[in-house]
Design a protein around this motif. Sequence first.
Motif, PDB file in Angstrom:
ATOM      1  N   ALA A 174       0.833  -1.204   0.000  1.00 31.23           N
ATOM      2  CA  ALA A 174       0.000   0.000   0.000  1.00 31.23           C
ATOM      3  C   ALA A 174       0.867   1.254   0.000  1.00 31.23           C
ATOM      4  O   ALA A 174       0.584   2.233  -0.712  1.00 31.23           O
ATOM      5  CB  ALA A 174      -0.932  -0.011   1.212  1.00 31.23           C
ATOM      6  N   TRP A 175       1.922   1.243   0.798  1.00 30.28           N
ATOM      7  CA  TRP A 175       2.837   2.385   0.878  1.00 30.28           C
ATOM      8  C   TRP A 175       3.524   2.621  -0.461  1.00 30.28           C
ATOM      9  O   TRP A 175       3.513   3.741  -0.999  1.00 30.28           O
ATOM     10  CB  TRP A 175       3.872   2.109   1.970  1.00 30.28           C
ATOM     11  CG  TRP A 175       4.791   3.253   2.304  1.00 30.28           C
ATOM     12  CD1 TRP A 175       5.504   4.012   1.423  1.00 30.28           C
ATOM     13  CD2 TRP A 175       5.086   3.763   3.604  1.00 30.28           C
ATOM     14  NE1 TRP A 175       6.248   4.947   2.091  1.00 30.28           N
ATOM     15  CE2 TRP A 175       5.999   4.819   3.438  1.00 30.28           C
ATOM     16  CE3 TRP A 175       4.689   3.416   4.897  1.00 30.28           C
ATOM     17  CZ2 TRP A 175       6.522   5.536   4.515  1.00 30.28           C
ATOM     18  CZ3 TRP A 175       5.209   4.137   5.960  1.00 30.28           C
ATOM     19  CH2 TRP A 175       6.096   5.168   5.780  1.00 30.28           C
ATOM     20  N   ALA A 176       4.121   1.568  -1.009  1.00 35.85           N
ATOM     21  CA  ALA A 176       4.888   1.706  -2.246  1.00 35.85           C
ATOM     22  C   ALA A 176       3.997   2.106  -3.417  1.00 35.85           C
ATOM     23  O   ALA A 176       4.330   3.032  -4.180  1.00 35.85           O
ATOM     24  CB  ALA A 176       5.620   0.400  -2.555  1.00 35.85           C
ATOM     25  N   VAL A 177       2.849   1.444  -3.558  1.00 35.09           N
ATOM     26  CA  VAL A 177       1.971   1.722  -4.692  1.00 35.09           C
ATOM     27  C   VAL A 177       1.310   3.095  -4.537  1.00 35.09           C
ATOM     28  O   VAL A 177       1.193   3.854  -5.507  1.00 35.09           O
ATOM     29  CB  VAL A 177       0.909   0.618  -4.825  1.00 35.09           C
ATOM     30  CG1 VAL A 177      -0.114   0.974  -5.898  1.00 35.09           C
ATOM     31  CG2 VAL A 177       1.571  -0.708  -5.166  1.00 35.09           C
ATOM     32  N   LEU A 233      16.260  -6.171 -12.304  1.00 29.87           N
ATOM     33  CA  LEU A 233      15.952  -6.149 -13.734  1.00 29.87           C
ATOM     34  C   LEU A 233      14.909  -5.088 -14.063  1.00 29.87           C
ATOM     35  O   LEU A 233      15.042  -4.347 -15.050  1.00 29.87           O
ATOM     36  CB  LEU A 233      15.458  -7.531 -14.186  1.00 29.87           C
ATOM     37  CG  LEU A 233      16.517  -8.612 -14.357  1.00 29.87           C
ATOM     38  CD1 LEU A 233      15.866  -9.956 -14.683  1.00 29.87           C
ATOM     39  CD2 LEU A 233      17.490  -8.227 -15.465  1.00 29.87           C
ATOM     40  N   MET A 234      13.873  -4.971 -13.239  1.00 31.32           N
ATOM     41  CA  MET A 234      12.835  -3.974 -13.501  1.00 31.32           C
ATOM     42  C   MET A 234      13.356  -2.558 -13.317  1.00 31.32           C
ATOM     43  O   MET A 234      13.038  -1.661 -14.108  1.00 31.32           O
ATOM     44  CB  MET A 234      11.621  -4.238 -12.601  1.00 31.32           C
ATOM     45  CG  MET A 234      10.807  -5.456 -13.025  1.00 31.32           C
ATOM     46  SD  MET A 234       9.283  -5.679 -12.064  1.00 31.32           S
ATOM     47  CE  MET A 234       9.968  -6.436 -10.586  1.00 31.32           C
ATOM     48  N   VAL A 235      14.167  -2.338 -12.282  1.00 30.55           N
ATOM     49  CA  VAL A 235      14.741  -1.007 -12.067  1.00 30.55           C
ATOM     50  C   VAL A 235      15.713  -0.658 -13.186  1.00 30.55           C
ATOM     51  O   VAL A 235      15.740   0.485 -13.678  1.00 30.55           O
ATOM     52  CB  VAL A 235      15.437  -0.943 -10.695  1.00 30.55           C
ATOM     53  CG1 VAL A 235      16.196   0.374 -10.537  1.00 30.55           C
ATOM     54  CG2 VAL A 235      14.420  -1.088  -9.574  1.00 30.55           C
ATOM     55  N   LEU A 236      16.506  -1.629 -13.637  1.00 33.33           N
ATOM     56  CA  LEU A 236      17.453  -1.381 -14.722  1.00 33.33           C
ATOM     57  C   LEU A 236      16.718  -1.016 -16.006  1.00 33.33           C
ATOM     58  O   LEU A 236      17.121  -0.077 -16.721  1.00 33.33           O
ATOM     59  CB  LEU A 236      18.321  -2.618 -14.948  1.00 33.33           C
ATOM     60  CG  LEU A 236      19.337  -2.535 -16.106  1.00 33.33           C
ATOM     61  CD1 LEU A 236      20.333  -1.411 -15.847  1.00 33.33           C
ATOM     62  CD2 LEU A 236      20.048  -3.872 -16.285  1.00 33.33           C
ATOM     63  N   PHE A 237      15.642  -1.742 -16.299  1.00 32.44           N
ATOM     64  CA  PHE A 237      14.850  -1.421 -17.487  1.00 32.44           C
ATOM     65  C   PHE A 237      14.306  -0.001 -17.416  1.00 32.44           C
ATOM     66  O   PHE A 237      14.384   0.775 -18.372  1.00 32.44           O
ATOM     67  CB  PHE A 237      13.697  -2.425 -17.620  1.00 32.44           C
ATOM     68  CG  PHE A 237      12.590  -1.966 -18.516  1.00 32.44           C
ATOM     69  CD1 PHE A 237      12.756  -1.924 -19.887  1.00 32.44           C
ATOM     70  CD2 PHE A 237      11.372  -1.553 -17.984  1.00 32.44           C
ATOM     71  CE1 PHE A 237      11.734  -1.483 -20.729  1.00 32.44           C
ATOM     72  CE2 PHE A 237      10.343  -1.114 -18.800  1.00 32.44           C
ATOM     73  CZ  PHE A 237      10.522  -1.078 -20.185  1.00 32.44           C
ATOM     74  N   VAL A 284      10.092   6.158  -8.180  1.00 38.67           N
ATOM     75  CA  VAL A 284       8.846   5.471  -8.528  1.00 38.67           C
ATOM     76  C   VAL A 284       9.141   4.082  -9.079  1.00 38.67           C
ATOM     77  O   VAL A 284       8.476   3.103  -8.726  1.00 38.67           O
ATOM     78  CB  VAL A 284       8.049   6.314  -9.550  1.00 38.67           C
ATOM     79  CG1 VAL A 284       6.928   5.489 -10.174  1.00 38.67           C
ATOM     80  CG2 VAL A 284       7.470   7.549  -8.882  1.00 38.67           C
ATOM     81  N   ALA A 285      10.145   3.990  -9.940  1.00 40.42           N
ATOM     82  CA  ALA A 285      10.512   2.691 -10.511  1.00 40.42           C
ATOM     83  C   ALA A 285      10.954   1.708  -9.426  1.00 40.42           C
ATOM     84  O   ALA A 285      10.582   0.524  -9.454  1.00 40.42           O
ATOM     85  CB  ALA A 285      11.633   2.873 -11.538  1.00 40.42           C
ATOM     86  N   ILE A 286      11.721   2.175  -8.457  1.00 42.78           N
ATOM     87  CA  ILE A 286      12.176   1.299  -7.378  1.00 42.78           C
ATOM     88  C   ILE A 286      10.997   0.831  -6.534  1.00 42.78           C
ATOM     89  O   ILE A 286      10.871  -0.362  -6.217  1.00 42.78           O
ATOM     90  CB  ILE A 286      13.218   2.020  -6.503  1.00 42.78           C
ATOM     91  CG1 ILE A 286      14.478   2.318  -7.313  1.00 42.78           C
ATOM     92  CG2 ILE A 286      13.570   1.180  -5.280  1.00 42.78           C
ATOM     93  CD1 ILE A 286      15.488   3.178  -6.578  1.00 42.78           C
ATOM     94  N   LEU A 287      10.095   1.740  -6.168  1.00 38.80           N
ATOM     95  CA  LEU A 287       8.948   1.373  -5.337  1.00 38.80           C
ATOM     96  C   LEU A 287       8.054   0.357  -6.049  1.00 38.80           C
ATOM     97  O   LEU A 287       7.625  -0.639  -5.450  1.00 38.80           O
ATOM     98  CB  LEU A 287       8.147   2.620  -4.978  1.00 38.80           C
ATOM     99  CG  LEU A 287       8.814   3.620  -4.024  1.00 38.80           C
ATOM    100  CD1 LEU A 287       7.957   4.870  -3.860  1.00 38.80           C
ATOM    101  CD2 LEU A 287       9.069   2.979  -2.663  1.00 38.80           C
ATOM    102  N   VAL A 288       7.758   0.614  -7.322  1.00 38.21           N
ATOM    103  CA  VAL A 288       6.895  -0.298  -8.071  1.00 38.21           C
ATOM    104  C   VAL A 288       7.576  -1.648  -8.257  1.00 38.21           C
ATOM    105  O   VAL A 288       6.939  -2.709  -8.148  1.00 38.21           O
ATOM    106  CB  VAL A 288       6.517   0.312  -9.429  1.00 38.21           C
ATOM    107  CG1 VAL A 288       5.726  -0.678 -10.274  1.00 38.21           C
ATOM    108  CG2 VAL A 288       5.697   1.569  -9.230  1.00 38.21           C
ATOM    109  N   SER A 289       8.862  -1.645  -8.533  1.00 35.07           N
ATOM    110  CA  SER A 289       9.594  -2.898  -8.745  1.00 35.07           C
ATOM    111  C   SER A 289       9.627  -3.737  -7.476  1.00 35.07           C
ATOM    112  O   SER A 289       9.428  -4.958  -7.520  1.00 35.07           O
ATOM    113  CB  SER A 289      11.022  -2.595  -9.215  1.00 35.07           C
ATOM    114  OG  SER A 289      11.016  -1.881 -10.426  1.00 35.07           O
ATOM    115  N   VAL A 290       9.872  -3.105  -6.329  1.00 34.99           N
ATOM    116  CA  VAL A 290       9.896  -3.836  -5.056  1.00 34.99           C
ATOM    117  C   VAL A 290       8.526  -4.421  -4.752  1.00 34.99           C
ATOM    118  O   VAL A 290       8.400  -5.594  -4.365  1.00 34.99           O
ATOM    119  CB  VAL A 290      10.354  -2.897  -3.912  1.00 34.99           C
ATOM    120  CG1 VAL A 290      10.118  -3.551  -2.554  1.00 34.99           C
ATOM    121  CG2 VAL A 290      11.823  -2.557  -4.074  1.00 34.99           C
TER     122      VAL A 290
END
Length: 340
Positions: A71-74, A132-136, A250-256
């Motif tokens: 909930a926090w990250a999204v 991988l998701m953060v790198l992309f 944002v990319a890091i939060l969504v990826s995690v």
Amino acid sequence: MQLNSPASLHHAHPIAVASPGRWSGQAWRLLALGLLALVCCGLFMTLGVKTDWAFVLEFRGTKLAAMILVAWAVGVSTVLFHTITHNKILTPAIMGFDSLYLLIQTTGAFVLGMNVVTAIDPTLKFVGETALMVLFAWLLFRLLFSGAVRSLHLMLLVGVVMGVLFKSMTSLMLRLIDPNQFGSLQDRFFASFNLVATHLVVAAAVVVLAVSAYLWWLRRSFDVINLGRDMAINLGVDYPKVVMRVLVCVAILVSVSTALVGPVTFFGLLIANLAYQIMGTSRHRWTLPAAVILGVVALVGGQMVLERVFAFNSALSIVIEFLGGMVFIALLLRKNGRTA
């Protein structure tokens, strides 16, 4: 010029400064949401307990912590994504994170087999998928975003195209994969909070808290960026640099979040727009905590109903995606109605 000067922001945009009375009303709404979230958490931890309390509290505590983290990250990532794109019907999923996650899962099963994938250390798997998701995302931002509005739109369009490409590759491998492995693989395509390992929750919490602390340091720029690129630059914000940093966060939060429990495409859209409606403002001091708290209420309350009423006969992510999809359609219809 002072970056967050109340006088300058007041003349720049009507939502930049609220009256003390309105602040009081928003504070009471936020408090009510917080109490509702605490009630949901308390009921989730204690309702229906008929066995060893120590085991139940530990088991449910892990799930509760995972739901709060998601909930926090999204919530935070979606609100900030709306801020930098100036569009409240988009979610970070448009960049292709969910499609890439499904492609990673399918490629592993197709190349190595589900037995090998299942035997991989969960921590290594979590770190690898997140990296991988953060790198992309970082490559996409680095190559296409230069700070201009046009480059931001181009980056979003390329993200959509890449998402379609990832889905096509996933669909192709699903048609070729062993049918016996297909059933096991399908379970990974939906978000689940029932099998989250405690050590993964701890690792995810460290990353989410670290990113949140950095975003807190940048918080004074968010309301200014919400005024638009030209206004933000005039008020002294280094727009390309700040937006690039927010995009990476944002990319890091969504990826995690995705690597921890699986994809939740429309969940952020649902809680972010509910936060805007309930708080009655776009100021981040209200919308960010409101989105997080609403996410906790939705996930914890929904999981409690799923377990106690439906006895695990459905997946929580399916219900959330359905509701989020309905909100998405409603927002599209309302926006088209305004432009007609």
